[in-house]
Design a protein around this motif. Structure first.
Motif, PDB file in Angstrom:
ATOM      1  N   ALA A  50     -48.524  -4.405  32.559  1.00  0.00           N
ATOM      2  CA  ALA A  50     -47.288  -4.678  31.830  1.00  0.00           C
ATOM      3  C   ALA A  50     -46.587  -5.921  32.380  1.00  0.00           C
ATOM      4  N   GLY A  51     -46.709  -6.181  33.671  1.00  0.00           N
ATOM      5  CA  GLY A  51     -46.106  -7.381  34.245  1.00  0.00           C
ATOM      6  C   GLY A  51     -46.692  -8.647  33.637  1.00  0.00           C
ATOM      7  N   ALA A  52     -47.997  -8.650  33.412  1.00  0.00           N
ATOM      8  CA  ALA A  52     -48.646  -9.803  32.775  1.00  0.00           C
ATOM      9  C   ALA A  52     -48.199  -9.933  31.331  1.00  0.00           C
ATOM     10  N   VAL A  53     -48.017  -8.803  30.649  1.00  0.00           N
ATOM     11  CA  VAL A  53     -47.514  -8.840  29.267  1.00  0.00           C
ATOM     12  C   VAL A  53     -46.136  -9.478  29.262  1.00  0.00           C
ATOM     13  N   ARG A  54     -45.289  -9.094  30.174  1.00  0.00           N
ATOM     14  CA  ARG A  54     -43.923  -9.657  30.248  1.00  0.00           C
ATOM     15  C   ARG A  54     -43.973 -11.166  30.497  1.00  0.00           C
ATOM     16  N   ARG A  55     -44.833 -11.606  31.403  1.00  0.00           N
ATOM     17  CA  ARG A  55     -44.941 -13.037  31.705  1.00  0.00           C
ATOM     18  C   ARG A  55     -45.466 -13.823  30.513  1.00  0.00           C
ATOM     19  N   SER A  56     -46.371 -13.226  29.745  1.00  0.00           N
ATOM     20  CA  SER A  56     -47.027 -13.933  28.638  1.00  0.00           C
ATOM     21  C   SER A  56     -46.302 -13.803  27.309  1.00  0.00           C
ATOM     22  N   LEU A  57     -45.255 -13.024  27.256  1.00  0.00           N
ATOM     23  CA  LEU A  57     -44.596 -12.708  25.981  1.00  0.00           C
ATOM     24  C   LEU A  57     -44.077 -13.949  25.266  1.00  0.00           C
TER      25      LEU A  57
END
Length: 181
Positions: free
Chosen positions: A96-103
């Motif tokens: 989820a942290g990567a999703v947040r960074r890539s959003l």
């Protein structure tokens, strides 16, 4: 938003699914029954062990991981193909942290809720989020993907980036996810 009758039908489907997947105790020897059964369901993965691994991973997690970031980017690229905006989104465990960074504004997401079963992982996400001021409104929840702690009809989008493969009852989790729309 789902109508009351379709939400009731999905609830009934969830109950039927759970009843159908109960395994009689006589299929296992008495010594292994407690290890294999969890509330009448077959327990393939040790969820407590998974939580402990996620706790440990939180301490070893780097700010960025090229592989995980590529997977999250690939997932979020699919939102660009949708004409619909998703103001409220839930990201289940995993990366989820990567999703947040890539959003980066994709999908029209205004409010992102990130959920993991590890308290340490959620705290790590909170810590990393406090270092940035950009992006959508953030919420953090400690919860299990197998028992979603969310209200029905509370989300517009549910996504998981490398998080649901450790779920014992994936069809049951998917039925719960369907109730959140």
């Amino acid at each position: 938003m789902a109508s009351g009758s379709s939400a009731a039908a999905r609830r009934l489907l969830l109950l039927r699914h759970r009843r159908r997947h109960l395994v009689p105790n006589h299929h296992f020897s008495s010594s292994s029954a407690d290890e294999v059964l969890d509330g009448g369901r077959v327990k393939i993965f040790d969820r407590d062990l998974k939580r402990r691994h996620r706790d440990r991973a939180a301490w070893a997690m780097r700010e960025t991981d090229p592989l995980v970031d590529a997977v999250a980017d690939n997932l979020l690229d699919r939102l660009e193909d949708c004409r619909k905006a998703f103001p409220s989104a839930l990201c289940l465990g995993g990366s989820a942290g990567a999703v947040r960074r890539s959003l980066r504004g994709r999908g029209g997401i205004e409010k992102l809720t990130m959920m993991d079963m590890s308290v340490d992982m959620v705290n790590k996400w909170r810590e990393l989020e406090s270092a940035t001021d950009d992006g959508p409104e953030m919420n953090f929840i400690v919860g299990d993907e197998e028992y979603l702690p969310m209200k029905e009809n509370s989300q517009d989008l549910i996504m998981s980036c490398l998080g649901l493969h450790w779920t014992n009852d994936l069809p049951g989790a998917m039925i719960q996810v369907s109730l959140l729309f």
